[in-house]
Write a protein that holds these residues in place. Sequence first.
Motif, short mmCIF file in Angstrom:
data_model
loop_
_atom_site.label_atom_id
_atom_site.label_comp_id
_atom_site.label_asym_id
_atom_site.label_seq_id
_atom_site.Cartn_x
_atom_site.Cartn_y
_atom_site.Cartn_z
N LYS A 156 0.84 -1.21 0.00
CA LYS A 156 0.00 0.00 0.00
C LYS A 156 0.87 1.25 0.00
CE LYS A 156 -2.91 -2.45 3.35
NZ LYS A 156 -1.78 -3.15 4.01
N VAL A 157 0.23 2.37 -0.36
CA VAL A 157 0.89 3.67 -0.38
C VAL A 157 -0.07 4.73 0.12
CG1 VAL A 157 0.22 3.99 -2.82
CG2 VAL A 157 2.06 5.39 -1.85
N GLN A 182 -2.37 -0.83 -3.30
CA GLN A 182 -3.56 -0.25 -2.69
C GLN A 182 -3.31 1.18 -2.19
OE1 GLN A 182 -5.29 -3.76 -0.04
NE2 GLN A 182 -3.07 -3.90 -0.24
N ALA A 183 -4.29 2.04 -2.41
CA ALA A 183 -4.29 3.38 -1.82
C ALA A 183 -4.68 3.22 -0.35
CB ALA A 183 -5.28 4.27 -2.54
N HIS A 184 -3.73 3.49 0.55
CA HIS A 184 -3.90 3.15 1.96
C HIS A 184 -4.93 4.04 2.66
CE1 HIS A 184 -1.38 1.21 5.42
NE2 HIS A 184 -2.65 0.99 5.57
N ARG A 185 -5.21 5.18 2.12
CA ARG A 185 -6.32 6.04 2.52
C ARG A 185 -6.67 6.90 1.32
NH1 ARG A 185 -6.14 2.96 6.11
NH2 ARG A 185 -6.49 3.29 8.35
N TYR A 186 -7.72 7.71 1.43
CA TYR A 186 -8.10 8.65 0.38
C TYR A 186 -7.32 9.94 0.61
CZ TYR A 186 -11.09 11.18 -2.89
OH TYR A 186 -11.55 11.91 -3.95
N ILE A 197 -5.29 -2.87 -8.80
CA ILE A 197 -5.33 -1.74 -7.88
C ILE A 197 -6.43 -1.96 -6.84
CG2 ILE A 197 -5.75 0.75 -7.71
CD1 ILE A 197 -3.08 -0.05 -9.03
N GLY A 198 -6.16 -1.51 -5.63
CA GLY A 198 -7.15 -1.57 -4.57
C GLY A 198 -7.11 -0.30 -3.73
N VAL A 199 -8.04 -0.21 -2.80
CA VAL A 199 -8.10 0.95 -1.90
C VAL A 199 -8.28 0.43 -0.47
CG1 VAL A 199 -9.07 2.41 -3.70
CG2 VAL A 199 -10.61 1.25 -2.10
N GLN A 215 -7.94 -2.27 -13.59
CA GLN A 215 -8.90 -2.92 -12.71
C GLN A 215 -8.69 -2.51 -11.25
OE1 GLN A 215 -7.79 -6.79 -14.73
NE2 GLN A 215 -9.88 -7.30 -14.10
N LEU A 216 -9.66 -1.80 -10.71
CA LEU A 216 -9.72 -1.52 -9.27
C LEU A 216 -10.68 -2.55 -8.69
CD1 LEU A 216 -10.25 1.99 -7.60
CD2 LEU A 216 -10.89 -0.17 -6.55
N ILE A 217 -10.15 -3.51 -7.92
CA ILE A 217 -10.94 -4.69 -7.59
C ILE A 217 -11.11 -4.94 -6.10
CG2 ILE A 217 -10.43 -5.87 -9.75
CD1 ILE A 217 -8.30 -7.49 -8.22
N SER A 218 -10.47 -4.11 -5.25
CA SER A 218 -10.54 -4.46 -3.83
C SER A 218 -10.63 -3.24 -2.93
CB SER A 218 -9.32 -5.29 -3.42
OG SER A 218 -8.14 -4.50 -3.44
N SER A 219 -11.20 -3.48 -1.76
CA SER A 219 -11.30 -2.51 -0.68
C SER A 219 -10.79 -3.19 0.58
CB SER A 219 -12.75 -2.06 -0.51
OG SER A 219 -12.97 -1.43 0.73
N GLN A 220 -9.97 -2.47 1.36
CA GLN A 220 -9.43 -3.06 2.59
C GLN A 220 -9.88 -2.24 3.79
OE1 GLN A 220 -5.13 -3.83 4.57
NE2 GLN A 220 -5.38 -4.71 2.53
N PRO A 221 -11.03 -2.58 4.36
CA PRO A 221 -11.54 -1.86 5.53
C PRO A 221 -11.40 -2.68 6.81
CG PRO A 221 -13.33 -3.05 4.52
CD PRO A 221 -12.06 -3.48 3.81
#
Length: 337
Positions: A81-82, A121-125, A150-152, A173-179
């Motif tokens: 993540k970044v 993954q984008a580690h936050r917005y 890509i994920g968020v 492809q943005l395919i995931s969310s990590q909450p």
Amino acid sequence: MINYRYLGNSGLKITELTYGNWLTHASQVANEQAAACVKAALDVGISSFDTADVYANTAAETVLGDILKGERRESLEIFTKVYWPTGPKGANDVGLSRKHIMESINGSLTRLQTDYVDLYQAHRYDYETPLEETMTAFADVVRQGKALYIGVSEWTADQIREGVKLADQLNIQLISSQPQYSMLWRVIEDEVVPASEESGVSQIVWSPVAQGVLTGKYKPGQAPPEGSRATDEKGGADMIKRFMNDDVLTRVQKLEPIAQELDLTMAQLAIAWVLQNPNVSAAIIGASRPEQVTENAKASGVEIPAELMTRIDEALGDIVERDPLKTVETNPQERPA
């Protein structure tokens, strides 16, 4: 062995238990112990590994890269993540600007000793960077072969929709969310999960055992066990404190008979519970001892009957956090210094 699930609307399969090294590698756990935990994960069939550049200020990626370098790369799924500040934490060592993304992926690949990551993954917005800039930079990372998908992480429903829309336009492809998601923390259910389902995104959830609270080891009216996360002043205690009150701990103890009916530990029950959600592709598990990995792996493939799911809800009652606004409230509205 661990079951596999598809990640989002893609052909990528990941293990439904994913090994994560937040708060452990290069921090709470010595490198030899970290290696033993990763080996235990591989031995039980876990092939998906989650890390981030910010963990131990980049050192956790280095530790994981060293441990995995002898494994067949094609048989692994590696996520990083970044966003959060890294390195000397200068003005551009944080966020989702093109500059930080392009520099960060190169650093992560070097530390992980790999040519690519399966999921970036984008580690936050990042409220300070136009989303178009962020997604264009991610698209270039994908086109350069440095990331496959890509994920968020911890994005709101609307942010996920906008991110997926731009990703589609850029043909990535943005395919995931990590909450965060657990029996106690269900803030994604009302908005994030429906938005993800309509967008072809699935969840890789962190803290399925609520920082250890759902293991049942914290008893109401008693001091936390010595050496537990609740006593860790380096970060663990701060993360767990929202759950450390007698009302929550008393309700959690009511889950033990339910776990016993399924012949599960309370930790296994908590992990199996998040995997009952069809939009969840994986639960991230961490460990400070290899036997924790071996035990938690037994949650894979468990089906909790509907009547027991209802009893879990009844046992926990109104202590469950469900407010979707918590996703916004717990995230920075400007880049951390």
